[in-house]
Enzyme design. Structure first.
Site, PDB file in Angstrom:
ATOM      1  N   ALA A 104       0.821  -1.217   0.000  1.00  0.00           N
ATOM      2  CA  ALA A 104       0.000   0.000   0.000  1.00  0.00           C
ATOM      3  C   ALA A 104       0.854   1.265   0.000  1.00  0.00           C
ATOM      4  O   ALA A 104       0.372   2.350  -0.349  1.00  0.00           O
ATOM      5  CB  ALA A 104      -0.910  -0.003   1.216  1.00  0.00           C
ATOM      6  N   LYS A 105       2.112   1.147   0.391  1.00  0.00           N
ATOM      7  CA  LYS A 105       2.970   2.324   0.527  1.00  0.00           C
ATOM      8  C   LYS A 105       3.326   2.957  -0.820  1.00  0.00           C
ATOM      9  O   LYS A 105       3.773   4.113  -0.859  1.00  0.00           O
ATOM     10  CB  LYS A 105       4.242   1.963   1.300  1.00  0.00           C
ATOM     11  CG  LYS A 105       3.982   1.525   2.739  1.00  0.00           C
ATOM     12  CD  LYS A 105       3.316   2.601   3.568  1.00  0.00           C
ATOM     13  CE  LYS A 105       3.239   2.207   5.037  1.00  0.00           C
ATOM     14  NZ  LYS A 105       2.647   3.265   5.877  1.00  0.00           N
ATOM     15  N   ASP A 106       3.123   2.224  -1.924  1.00  0.00           N
ATOM     16  CA  ASP A 106       3.321   2.847  -3.233  1.00  0.00           C
ATOM     17  C   ASP A 106       2.461   4.097  -3.377  1.00  0.00           C
ATOM     18  O   ASP A 106       2.854   5.080  -4.003  1.00  0.00           O
ATOM     19  CB  ASP A 106       2.925   1.873  -4.352  1.00  0.00           C
ATOM     20  CG  ASP A 106       3.953   0.789  -4.600  1.00  0.00           C
ATOM     21  OD1 ASP A 106       4.950   0.725  -3.846  1.00  0.00           O
ATOM     22  OD2 ASP A 106       3.754   0.000  -5.536  1.00  0.00           O
TER      23      ASP A 106
END
Length: 346
Positions: free
Chosen positions: A47-49
Site C-alpha cells: 500500500a505504501k506505493d
C-alpha cells in the site's frame, strides 16, 4: 498507419486500482461477507506505493524536489521500497533509516533498489539519537538538497488514501461496505480510507489493528500516551511507541490488539487457504477479524473489507521460516505436525 503499442510508460502508472478479493476458506465460521483489498498488486507490492508517488509528486509540484535532490525517509521496509522505486523512475537519490526489526529480506530489497540504508536499533525510544526517526532527521540536516518525507507526521500520507484507496473500496463494494479493518502504524492508510468512506456513509465501522507493546489503542481510548504500554514486539508495520500525526483518531471507531504469534500463524493460514501470499500485517488484520467475530461485531449482512497491506515475499526469513518461528516460540504442536509432512529426500 503505424502499429499502436499499448504499454505503460513506467511502473509508477500501475500504482492503485488494486483488486478486492472475496475470502472463502478464511471466512468459514464467520458471520457476514469478508473481502481483502490486496495491496500486493501494486508494483512495489504494498500500500505504501500510494503515498510514495503522491508525496513525491506534490513535492515536485511545489518546487521542493528538484533535479539532483535526495529523498530521505524512516521506514520499516515497505515505504522505503516504494520511495526507492519512485526515486529510480524520477532520478533522485534515496537514503533510508530502517528499523532493525525489519526482516533481512526487506533490507536486502531496499539495497537492491539502489537506496543507501542505515539500520537503526528498534527497541529504543523515539527521541533516542539512535532511533530511525532521529537518524533520518540528522541525515536530512547533513545532506544538502534533501527532503525528509516524514510519513509519520505528513498529512499527505492520509491524503493519498483519501484520494485513492477510499474511493476504490466504495466503488468496488457499490457502497455496501459495513466495516473497514486495517492495521494502524503511521495511520495514513486507515485514516485516509476511513475519512472518505465515512463521508459517504458515517455508519461504516472502522477498526484499527494494534500490537501488544504499542501505545495506539490506549491513546485512542484515553488520550494518554502511556509509556508503560511500550515493550518490544515482532510484527512490522503496525503499532507505534509514539503518536503519529498522520493518524486521524476521529476516523477510527475502535482498536483491537493482536499477538505476534497468532498474526504469524494466520498469515501462513491465508497463504495456504486462499492462495494469497500474505504478509505479516495481512495476518494481523485477518486475526483481528476473527477476534471481532468472536466478540459479536458482525451479523449475516455485514460486508467487511480488510486491507491486506503487503506481500509474503517480504517475510521469507521470518514468518515463512520454520526456524524463525521456532526461535520465537511460535511453533505449536499443530504447526509442528504440518511441518513433518515435508520430507527431504537425500
Amino acid at each position: 498507419m503505424k502499429n499502436q503499442i499499448n504499454a505503460y510508460n513506467n511502473v509508477s502508472e500501475l500504482i492503485g486500482d488494486t483488486p478486492l478479493i472475496k475470502l472463502n476458506g478464511m471466512a468459514e465460521g464467520l458471520l457476514g461477507n469478508f473481502y481483502a483489498k490486496v495491496e500486493a498488486f501494486n508494483p512495489g507490492h504494498s500500500a505504501k506505493d500510494r503515498i510514495a508517488i503522491h508525496i513525491i509528486n506534490e513535492a515536485e509540484r511545489k518546487g521542493i524536489l528538484k533535479p539532483g535532490s535526495t529523498i530521505i525517509e524512516t521506514t520499516s521496509g515497505n515505504t522505503g521500497f516504494s520511495i526507492a522505486m519512485v526515486s529510480i523512475i524520477k532520478g533522485y537519490e534515496c537514503i533510508l533509516a530502517v528499523s532493525s526489526k525489519s526482516s533481512p529480506d526487506k533490507i536486502d530489497m531496499l539495497r537492491s533498489m539502489g537506496a543507501k540504508v542505515y539500520v537503526c536499533p528498534a527497541h529504543v525510544s523515539a527521541d533516542d539519537p539512535r532511533s530511525y526517526y532521529e537518524v533520518a532527521k540528522r541525515l536530512h540536516q547533513e545532506t544538502t538538497g534533501s527532503i525528509y518525507i516524514n510519513q509519520y507526521f505528513n498529512e499527505l500520507n492520509i491524503d493519498a488514501h483519501y484520494r485513492t484507496t477510499g474511493p476504490e473500496i466504495w466503488e468496488q463494494t457499490n457502497g455496501h461496505i459495513t466495516h473497514l479493518i486495517s492495521c494502524s502504524g503511521t495511520g495514513g492508510t486507515i485514516s485516509g480510507t476511513s475519512r472518505y468512506l465515512k463521508e459517504k456513509n458515517p455508519e461504516i465501522r472502522t477498526i484499527g489493528v494494534d500490537a501488544y507493546g504499542s501505545v495506539l489503542k490506549k491513546y485512542h481510548e484515553t488520550g494518554e500516551l502511556d509509556s508503560n504500554e511500550i515493550y518490544p514486539y515482532r510484527i512490522e508495520g503496525l503499532g507505534k511507541n509514539l503518536i503519529p500525526g498522520a493518524t486521524d483518531f476521529a476516523c477510527i471507531d475502535e482498536f483491537i490488539k493482536v499477538t505476534d504469534a497468532e498474526s504469524a500463524h494466520t498469515a501462513r493460514e491465508i497463504s495456504k487457504t486462499e492462495g494469497i501470499f500474505a504478509g505479516y500485517t495481512c495476518g494481523a488484520v485477518m486475526q483481528a477479524a476473527k477476534q471481532l467475530n468472536d466478540l459479536g461485531e458482525f451479523d449475516q449482512d455485514s460486508n467487511v473489507v480488510l486491507i491486506f497491506p503487503d506481500h509474503g515475499s517480504r517475510y521469507m526469513s521470518k514468518i515463512y521460516s520454520d526456524q524463525w518461528m521456532e526461535d520465537q516460540g511460535f511453533m505449536d504442536a499443530k504447526v509442528a505436525e504440518e511441518t513433518q509432512r515435508i520430507q527431504i529426500i537425500r
